[in-house]
Design a protein around this motif. Structure first.
Motif, PDB file in Angstrom:
ATOM      1  N   GLU A 136      40.518  25.486  41.880  1.00 25.25           N
ATOM      2  CA  GLU A 136      41.845  25.927  42.314  1.00 25.25           C
ATOM      3  C   GLU A 136      41.859  27.453  42.269  1.00 25.25           C
ATOM      4  OE1 GLU A 136      45.164  22.696  41.361  1.00 25.25           O
ATOM      5  OE2 GLU A 136      44.594  23.849  39.601  1.00 25.25           O
ATOM      6  N   ILE A 137      42.572  28.051  43.202  1.00 17.72           N
ATOM      7  CA  ILE A 137      42.680  29.505  43.245  1.00 17.72           C
ATOM      8  C   ILE A 137      44.136  29.883  43.030  1.00 17.72           C
ATOM      9  CG2 ILE A 137      42.248  31.585  44.628  1.00 17.72           C
ATOM     10  CD1 ILE A 137      40.130  29.886  46.163  1.00 17.72           C
ATOM     11  N   PRO A 147      51.127  31.797  41.086  1.00 20.31           N
ATOM     12  CA  PRO A 147      51.168  30.660  42.009  1.00 20.31           C
ATOM     13  C   PRO A 147      49.807  30.259  42.575  1.00 20.31           C
ATOM     14  CG  PRO A 147      52.029  32.634  43.072  1.00 20.31           C
ATOM     15  CD  PRO A 147      51.840  32.974  41.618  1.00 20.31           C
ATOM     16  N   LEU A 148      49.642  28.967  42.767  1.00 16.39           N
ATOM     17  CA  LEU A 148      48.487  28.403  43.454  1.00 16.39           C
ATOM     18  C   LEU A 148      48.513  28.857  44.918  1.00 16.39           C
ATOM     19  CD1 LEU A 148      46.249  26.156  43.020  1.00 16.39           C
ATOM     20  CD2 LEU A 148      47.936  24.529  43.875  1.00 16.39           C
ATOM     21  N   ILE A 149      47.329  29.083  45.500  1.00 17.61           N
ATOM     22  CA  ILE A 149      47.253  29.417  46.928  1.00 17.61           C
ATOM     23  C   ILE A 149      46.149  28.567  47.538  1.00 17.61           C
ATOM     24  CG2 ILE A 149      45.700  31.403  46.531  1.00 17.61           C
ATOM     25  CD1 ILE A 149      47.276  32.835  48.850  1.00 17.61           C
ATOM     26  N   ASN A 150      46.405  27.997  48.727  1.00 17.54           N
ATOM     27  CA  ASN A 150      45.374  27.130  49.310  1.00 17.54           C
ATOM     28  C   ASN A 150      44.458  27.912  50.268  1.00 17.54           C
ATOM     29  OD1 ASN A 150      46.579  27.226  51.852  1.00 17.54           O
ATOM     30  ND2 ASN A 150      47.364  25.132  51.791  1.00 17.54           N
ATOM     31  N   ASP A 152      43.827  27.638  53.431  1.00 18.67           N
ATOM     32  CA  ASP A 152      44.400  27.999  54.722  1.00 18.67           C
ATOM     33  C   ASP A 152      45.213  29.294  54.598  1.00 18.67           C
ATOM     34  OD1 ASP A 152      44.436  27.354  57.371  1.00 18.67           O
ATOM     35  OD2 ASP A 152      46.102  25.935  57.257  1.00 18.67           O
ATOM     36  N   SER A 153      45.983  29.411  53.509  1.00 13.22           N
ATOM     37  CA  SER A 153      46.789  30.622  53.301  1.00 13.22           C
ATOM     38  C   SER A 153      45.898  31.833  53.054  1.00 13.22           C
ATOM     39  CB  SER A 153      47.737  30.436  52.112  1.00 13.22           C
ATOM     40  OG  SER A 153      48.674  29.415  52.383  1.00 13.22           O
ATOM     41  N   THR A 156      44.377  32.651  56.523  1.00 13.13           N
ATOM     42  CA  THR A 156      45.379  33.053  57.514  1.00 13.13           C
ATOM     43  C   THR A 156      46.017  34.398  57.165  1.00 13.13           C
ATOM     44  OG1 THR A 156      45.821  30.729  57.964  1.00 13.13           O
ATOM     45  CG2 THR A 156      47.448  32.301  58.759  1.00 13.13           C
TER      46      THR A 156
END
Lengths: 236, 236
Positions: A136-137, A147-150, A152-153, A156
């Motif tokens: 997890e990042i 906050p978690l960031i996926n 795609d984010s 993008t």
């Protein structure tokens, strides 16, 4: 340090720019927590514990040596346990914004624990469940609770190229396996850990530190150990 | 509905099992919000708005027709605007846990807004920034504030196969492009939207509804429209 300029004062370390272009990290004895209870995951400094900075540095020395043996690159140039300092190559921490704030933390989990259980409780069948080096990042942002960031984010928003993101995730899993194997030799079990990663001289490398603060470790009785206990068991 | 059994009562819909094996969705006039202010993103029912259920159904009818024209599969069998009901094929909503709780929401963003700005403020250069159909997946969990979940967690927890996850994300982007293009013809701009996806007869399809509640829409003056205004502009 007369010829060096302080460029940043963090919760656990101060950073100085050296004349040779490198950075000097000075480890501090500050500890974070909430309501008087020490918690390395917390964002507020609640006091000092004597020798804490040197212990973090000792752990980092211990694990960086193992990473180097396994061919995993870090930003380390040299390390002075007496002075509590570490000289590192200057680089770009992944996820730092244009103003130098933020930065990513790369979390690797071998089983559900802590915030992961709180968030995904309904999906977790039992606490013994293996997570196969799940990554997890998160974004370092005290005000917003990291906050978690996926993926795609991250791509993008232009924060990382897909190639660097994939390299960083693979590096995270690689480091996690090395640390897990080393702990296992001492009869200890790694639950999860986090590292920071940077782009140094064009290469994706481990930066910052690897201390007991940045990992959860169990003994063979299934008890999660205090960071000082982990330190004693590994570095002595 | 004498021959049908109520199997679930949701915040905006009740579900009945039909004798033919399908499910009947009955749209309700309940609205969610907080402190007396209607907010479709909120998790608490704060009252009723007459005709709200039929409007949601009318919008779903409108958009499902466009999806079907574009060859995008949904769970819809037939829809009765007068009765406020929709018959759908029975399927497995993606992300439902073994007890039937949870479920994923697939969010598609064309520009930063709302919680995305709150979480990643430091990385967003300007509000006009395009996000290129960025997909985020959240877990429906009122108590935990619908937490974000990343791809690695979804696959590692065994909630979706990598192939189904990729199909679901592609479907989300496809639906978002269709809705965006349709709104654009009416002089409206899609900011973001969310859909639910299910595995129906072995196929990844759009389920639930596509209503104005599930999207943020701007007019050409850059003003975010009320859901009832979006409904009027599209369905009349």
């Amino acid at each position: 340090m007369n010829s060096s300029e302080k460029i940043y004062s963090g919760k656990t370390k101060d950073l100085y720019a050296l004349a040779n272009g490198n950075i000097l990290l000075v480890f501090k004895d500050d500890v974070t927590g909430a309501d008087g209870i020490i918690d390395p995951g917390a964002n507020t400094v609640i006091g000092q514990v004597e020798g804490k900075g040197r212990k973090s540095l000792g752990m980092t020395d211990y694990f960086f040596k193992r990473l180097h043996s396994a061919g995993v690159p870090t930003h380390l140039v040299n390390l002075d346990l007496e002075k509590g300092t570490m000289e590192v190559r200057r680089g770009e921490p992944l996820g730092k914004d244009i103003n130098g704030a933020g930065g990513f933390e790369f979390v690797c989990r071998t089983r559900p624990w802590g915030s992961f259980i709180r968030r995904y409780q309904q999906y977790i069948r039992d606490a013994e469940q293996k997570l196969d080096y799940l990554v997890e990042i998160t974004v370092k942002d005290d005000e917003r609770g990291d906050p978690l960031i996926n993926d795609d984010s991250i791509v993008t928003l232009g924060l990382l190229t897909p190639a660097h993101l994939e390299q960083a995730k693979q590096l995270t899993r690689h480091v996690c396996r090395i640390v897990e194997a080393d702990l296992s030799e001492k009869g200890l079990t790694l639950i999860d850990m986090k590292i920071e990663i940077g782009l140094v001289d064009g290469e994706i490398v481990v930066i910052d530190e690897i201390s007991a603060d940045a990992m959860r470790v169990m003994d063979d009785a299934g008890k999660v150990l205090e960071h000082s206990t982990v330190y004693e068991r590994l570095v002595g």
